[in-house]
Design a protein around this motif. Structure first.
Motif, PDB file in Angstrom:
ATOM      1  N   UNK A 149     -13.873 121.633 -33.256  1.00  9.19           N
ATOM      2  CA  UNK A 149     -14.881 120.936 -34.060  1.00  9.19           C
ATOM      3  C   UNK A 149     -14.415 120.710 -35.492  1.00  9.19           C
ATOM      4  N   UNK A 150     -14.887 119.606 -36.061  1.00 10.18           N
ATOM      5  CA  UNK A 150     -14.650 119.345 -37.479  1.00 10.18           C
ATOM      6  C   UNK A 150     -15.949 119.589 -38.256  1.00 10.18           C
ATOM      7  N   UNK A 151     -15.823 119.703 -39.571  1.00 11.78           N
ATOM      8  CA  UNK A 151     -16.946 120.078 -40.426  1.00 11.78           C
ATOM      9  C   UNK A 151     -17.585 118.863 -41.087  1.00 11.78           C
ATOM     10  N   UNK A 152     -18.903 118.857 -41.124  1.00  8.72           N
ATOM     11  CA  UNK A 152     -19.662 117.859 -41.875  1.00  8.72           C
ATOM     12  C   UNK A 152     -20.690 118.574 -42.736  1.00  8.72           C
ATOM     13  N   UNK A 153     -21.249 117.838 -43.692  1.00 10.96           N
ATOM     14  CA  UNK A 153     -22.387 118.320 -44.461  1.00 10.96           C
ATOM     15  C   UNK A 153     -23.489 117.291 -44.381  1.00 10.96           C
ATOM     16  N   UNK A 154     -24.708 117.732 -44.103  1.00 14.00           N
ATOM     17  CA  UNK A 154     -25.845 116.824 -44.054  1.00 14.00           C
ATOM     18  C   UNK A 154     -26.915 117.318 -45.021  1.00 14.00           C
ATOM     19  N   UNK A 155     -27.863 116.455 -45.350  1.00 13.59           N
ATOM     20  CA  UNK A 155     -28.970 116.848 -46.221  1.00 13.59           C
ATOM     21  C   UNK A 155     -30.226 117.029 -45.397  1.00 13.59           C
ATOM     22  N   UNK A 156     -30.843 118.190 -45.555  1.00 10.75           N
ATOM     23  CA  UNK A 156     -32.044 118.557 -44.804  1.00 10.75           C
ATOM     24  C   UNK A 156     -33.156 118.955 -45.760  1.00 10.75           C
ATOM     25  N   UNK A 157     -34.388 118.705 -45.342  1.00  9.51           N
ATOM     26  CA  UNK A 157     -35.546 119.223 -46.059  1.00  9.51           C
ATOM     27  C   UNK A 157     -35.898 120.603 -45.508  1.00  9.51           C
ATOM     28  N   UNK A 158     -36.749 121.313 -46.217  1.00  8.51           N
ATOM     29  CA  UNK A 158     -37.193 122.608 -45.732  1.00  8.51           C
ATOM     30  C   UNK A 158     -37.876 122.498 -44.384  1.00  8.51           C
TER      31      UNK A 158
END
Length: 311
Positions: A149-158
């Motif tokens: 697997x490769x790494x990603x970053x996503x934006x999440x709300x609470x």
């Protein structure tokens, strides 16, 4: 190829003289043209076949080079870390993976995302993973992360964080109340999506880099309402609160059916392999010190009482 009753049977050329061909294709003639009627395959055990000395000699230098690499010492660990119990209790092994992922994402957030607090998600998919106290090799570290697997970053709300954790908590079987339970009696619950039991790789643990993310999973509560006391830095997580979340490409692309991930804004994607990131981290830092990053941030409960889980 053999023709039997108007059909042609084609075996794998490497096994044409054997009834144990690992690929078998039957083609039939329809209106003067050949077409595939059926095809089947059988997995053969290479351990039952003597090695070919010519082939063995050709690949031996590369094989020995790989062995030397994976057995090379790249650092030390102040305490042993095992992932054996990570499915049902917080462990330093999982926190270590999450720390490496979160630090990588945090270091490369830009623009409006640069100030986001960062969380990380990882699954306990290798019960045999262990980092010994003392010298640590590439093999030891690679065992923590067995997929490409490769790494990603996503934006999440609470609210999305809460929904994600509720989905993850479906991995557990319900219990009638507080007590002691065997791991097999609380893990790998059957669901509509996984009627034969939810695999370990579809149970995710979430961890906070900048501050602690803490929560309980109440197995006496109904599915969808199991995550209790979800807090960040000691305060309840607000629905509108925003986070950067380190996540692997399998999960972000929809693997496991977790909510919100495929449509969440992507705030990091350098397409770096997570396993290599962990190896590089140990190589660069030299020392893995579990007390510096490990805290017990989540636990299994029943009606508010912590459960005791046995292997």
């Amino acid at each position: 190829m053999a023709v039997v009753g108007g059909a042609a049977i084609i075996a794998d050329p490497a096994h044409a003289a054997s009834e144990k061909a690992n690929r078998l294709t039957i083609i039939v003639k329809v209106k003067g043209r050949w077409q595939v009627g059926s095809s089947s395959a059988t997995t053969l055990n290479a351990n039952t076949v003597p090695e070919d000395p010519t082939i063995a000699a050709l690949i031996r230098p590369a094989h020995e080079k790989v062995l030397a690499y994976v057995n090379s010492v790249i650092g030390t660990c102040t305490q042993a870390m095992s992932a054996a119990t990570s499915r049902y209790e917080d462990t330093a092994a999982m926190d270590f993976i999450n720390q490496v992922q979160a630090q990588e994402v945090k270091a490369h957030l830009t623009g409006a995302a640069a100030g986001l607090p960062v969380l990380s998600i990882a699954a306990p998919f290798n019960k045999a993973a262990a980092i010994p106290q003392g010298s640590v090799t590439v093999r030891d570290v690679a065992g923590l992360y067995i997929y490409d697997n490769t790494l990603l970053g996503i934006q999440f709300s609470g609210a999305q964080v809460k929904a994600y954790l509720e989905k993850s908590a479906e991995y557990f079987k319900p219990v009638p109340g507080p007590g002691t339970y065997a791991a097999a009696d609380v893990t790998n619950a059957a669901t509509v999506a996984a009627p034969n039991g939810t695999p370990d790789y579809n149970y995710d643990i979430m961890w906070g880099l900048d501050a602690r993310l803490t929560y309980d999973i109440d197995l006496a509560a109904p599915v969808g309402s199991r995550v209790v006391g979800l807090s960040y830095d000691g305060a309840p997580v607000a629905d509108s609160q925003q986070f950067g979340v380190a996540i692997n490409n399998y999960r972000q692309s929809g693997g496991g059916g977790f909510p919100g991930v495929t449509t969440a804004p992507v705030v990091y994607n350098k397409q770096l392999e997570i396993r290599q990131l962990i190896i590089d981290w140990v190589t660069a830092h030299g020392v893995v010190d579990p007390p510096s990053f490990f805290t017990i941030d989540w636990k299994l409960t029943a009606s508010g009482t912590p459960l005791t889980i046995t292997p």
